[in-house]
Design a protein around this motif. Structure first.
Motif, short mmCIF file in Angstrom:
data_model
loop_
_atom_site.label_atom_id
_atom_site.label_comp_id
_atom_site.label_asym_id
_atom_site.label_seq_id
_atom_site.Cartn_x
_atom_site.Cartn_y
_atom_site.Cartn_z
N SER A 1 41.79 42.38 32.59
CA SER A 1 40.45 42.67 33.12
C SER A 1 40.11 44.15 32.97
O SER A 1 38.95 44.53 33.14
CB SER A 1 40.36 42.27 34.59
OG SER A 1 41.39 42.91 35.33
N GLY A 2 41.11 44.96 32.70
CA GLY A 2 40.92 46.41 32.59
C GLY A 2 41.50 47.15 33.78
O GLY A 2 41.43 48.36 33.87
N LYS A 3 42.14 46.40 34.72
CA LYS A 3 42.58 47.04 35.96
C LYS A 3 43.67 48.09 35.73
O LYS A 3 43.70 49.10 36.42
CB LYS A 3 43.03 46.00 36.99
CG LYS A 3 44.23 45.19 36.58
CD LYS A 3 44.50 44.09 37.59
CE LYS A 3 45.77 43.33 37.24
NZ LYS A 3 45.89 42.93 35.84
N LEU B 1 34.05 44.53 40.49
CA LEU B 1 33.64 45.28 39.31
C LEU B 1 33.81 44.37 38.09
O LEU B 1 34.94 44.09 37.66
CB LEU B 1 34.50 46.55 39.18
CG LEU B 1 34.17 47.48 38.03
CD1 LEU B 1 32.74 47.99 38.10
CD2 LEU B 1 35.13 48.68 38.03
N ASP B 2 32.69 43.88 37.58
CA ASP B 2 32.73 43.01 36.40
C ASP B 2 32.59 43.89 35.16
O ASP B 2 31.54 44.50 34.94
CB ASP B 2 31.60 41.99 36.48
CG ASP B 2 31.66 40.97 35.35
OD1 ASP B 2 32.21 41.29 34.27
OD2 ASP B 2 31.18 39.84 35.54
N THR B 3 33.63 43.94 34.35
CA THR B 3 33.66 44.86 33.21
C THR B 3 33.30 44.18 31.89
O THR B 3 33.48 44.78 30.83
CB THR B 3 35.06 45.51 33.07
OG1 THR B 3 36.01 44.49 32.71
CG2 THR B 3 35.52 46.16 34.36
N GLN C 1 32.96 53.28 30.64
CA GLN C 1 31.98 52.90 31.65
C GLN C 1 32.65 52.27 32.87
O GLN C 1 32.28 52.55 34.00
CB GLN C 1 30.97 51.91 31.05
CG GLN C 1 30.06 52.55 30.02
CD GLN C 1 29.26 51.52 29.23
OE1 GLN C 1 29.73 50.40 29.01
NE2 GLN C 1 28.06 51.90 28.81
N ALA C 2 33.65 51.44 32.60
CA ALA C 2 34.36 50.77 33.70
C ALA C 2 35.10 51.80 34.55
O ALA C 2 35.06 51.75 35.78
CB ALA C 2 35.34 49.73 33.15
#
Ligand code: CDP
Length: 216
Positions: free
Chosen positions: A14-16, A187-189, A196-197
């Motif tokens: 998810s990018g976490k 937080l929807d990436t 940006q995320a």
């Protein structure tokens, strides 16, 4: 000195992890990728020739884990992610990894932990909580690029299938299922670049930090 803890949860790719790393730099806090703990237990279980379904064996392996075992590049593979989610369903494994995570979180000044149950189970009192998501398709694309860059040969469709299976297992287990804490900021990436995320995450945490400081 108070402890400012940031919990970053969410599904695979998810990018976490990147967000946690960037927050670490921005706020000067150490970061623990808790997925590595489960990956290590999965890989060590397989190397020991034990069954991933054996709660006793996997629990004992988890109890003996040390920080030094987290640097192994074998933990970053696609296979290790699958092994991790299989051992992560066991309560004894999760209990055995609790002390390690708590002592990391309780450092002076604070810490950042990323995972699946940080805001719900490990650090329910964290003053800043993020739940990072994106569609399975976008997450599969990110993970495919990452694995390919590491030299793994794998088809996008297989990575997407992995992600869907892992989401179902992580979200459906009885012990510490993957779920957003009621007080986490979502937080929807999906439509965001990593820059940006990371920026959006930093702004959310700045607000949480200001609130936390005024309560100290
Ligand atoms: O990097 P990715 O998001 O694919 O996975 P990870 O964060 O390294 O976690 C691997 C697996 O460990 C997850 O699919 C979960 O089953 C488990 N895990 C968990 O149960 N609790 C955590 N706090 C972190 C990971």
């Amino acid at each position: 000195m108070g402890r400012f803890v940031i919990a970053v949860d969410g599904p695979a790719a998810s990018g976490k992890g990147t967000i946690a790393m960037r927050l670490g730099r921005a706020f000067g806090l150490p970061v623990l990728d808790t997925g590595l703990l489960y990956r290590a237990v999965g890989v060590l279980t397989q190397r020991a020739g034990e069954s991933l379904d054996d709660e006793g064996a996997t629990g004992s392996i988890a109890a003996l884990m040390t920080a030094g075992q987290l640097d192994d590049p074998a933990l970053r593979t696609r296979a290790a992610g699958e092994l991790a989610s299989r051992v992560a369903i066991h309560r004894r494994v999760r209990d055995a990894l609790l002390a390690f995570q708590h002592s990391f979180a309780h450092q002076d000044g604070g810490a950042i932990l990323d995972g699946r149950d940080i805001g719900t189970v490990i650090c329910p009192d964290a003053p800043a909580k993020l739940y990072v998501t994106a569609t399975p398709e976008v997450r599969a694309e990110r993970r495919w690029k990452q694995l390919t860059a590491q030299g793994e040969v794998v088809a996008y469709e297989d990575v997407l299938a992995d992600i869907r299976r892992r989401d179902a297992r992580d979200g459906g287990r009885d012990t510490a299922p993957m779920v957003a804490a009621p007080d986490a900021q979502l937080l929807d990436t999906t439509e965001m670049t990593i820059e940006q995320a990371a920026d959006a995450a930093r702004r959310i945490v700045e607000v949480a930090r200001a609130r936390w400081e005024s309560s100290q």
